[in-house]
Write an enzyme that holds these catalytic residues in place. Sequence first.
Site, PDB file in Angstrom:
ATOM      1  N   ARG A 185      51.047  43.158  36.818  1.00  0.00           N
ATOM      2  CA  ARG A 185      49.608  43.432  36.682  1.00  0.00           C
ATOM      3  C   ARG A 185      48.778  42.552  37.612  1.00  0.00           C
ATOM      4  O   ARG A 185      47.853  43.030  38.268  1.00  0.00           O
ATOM      5  CB  ARG A 185      49.144  43.243  35.241  1.00  0.00           C
ATOM      6  CG  ARG A 185      49.647  44.313  34.293  1.00  0.00           C
ATOM      7  CD  ARG A 185      49.237  44.020  32.873  1.00  0.00           C
ATOM      8  NE  ARG A 185      49.778  42.705  32.488  1.00  0.00           N
ATOM      9  CZ  ARG A 185      49.251  41.919  31.555  1.00  0.00           C
ATOM     10  NH1 ARG A 185      48.176  42.302  30.895  1.00  0.00           N
ATOM     11  NH2 ARG A 185      49.805  40.771  31.260  1.00  0.00           N
ATOM     12  N   ASN A 232      49.470  46.595  30.529  1.00  0.00           N
ATOM     13  CA  ASN A 232      50.812  46.803  29.982  1.00  0.00           C
ATOM     14  C   ASN A 232      50.724  47.831  28.866  1.00  0.00           C
ATOM     15  O   ASN A 232      49.733  47.884  28.141  1.00  0.00           O
ATOM     16  CB  ASN A 232      51.383  45.508  29.411  1.00  0.00           C
ATOM     17  CG  ASN A 232      51.917  44.587  30.477  1.00  0.00           C
ATOM     18  OD1 ASN A 232      52.153  44.982  31.612  1.00  0.00           O
ATOM     19  ND2 ASN A 232      52.110  43.331  30.112  1.00  0.00           N
TER      20      ASN A 232
END
Length: 123
Positions: A51, A69
């Site tokens: 990320r 996520n």
Amino acid sequence: MVANAIFFTINNQQSTINNQWSIANRRGVIMKKKARAHVIIKGRVQGVFFRVNTARAANRFGVCGWVKNRRDGNVEAVFEGEEDRVNAILEWCNTGDAPARVSNVDLEWEEFTGEYNSFDITY
């Protein structure tokens, strides 16, 4: 919203043109086609800074949106911006940065909304 439209801003006013090609405004500034991609990135993509690296890449490519996520172990993201820049971040998503290992990217093209002005990591 209009499908396959170009969105641009002149004097803080958002406008829409039904055209799939770049256009020039009255001042000769090229207005590029905008795009929105919604992706699910599969593989070894959690616990490997995917990320954070996605956010850095999105900022480098100049696209807006978010990344997060998912509970199923995948990563989900939305990218908005000029079409060529969105395509560049999508290409990056196919590999990511080490130690991530991307096995598949599910891509869905959506209508550009212009709702984002930055790229964020969400939870």
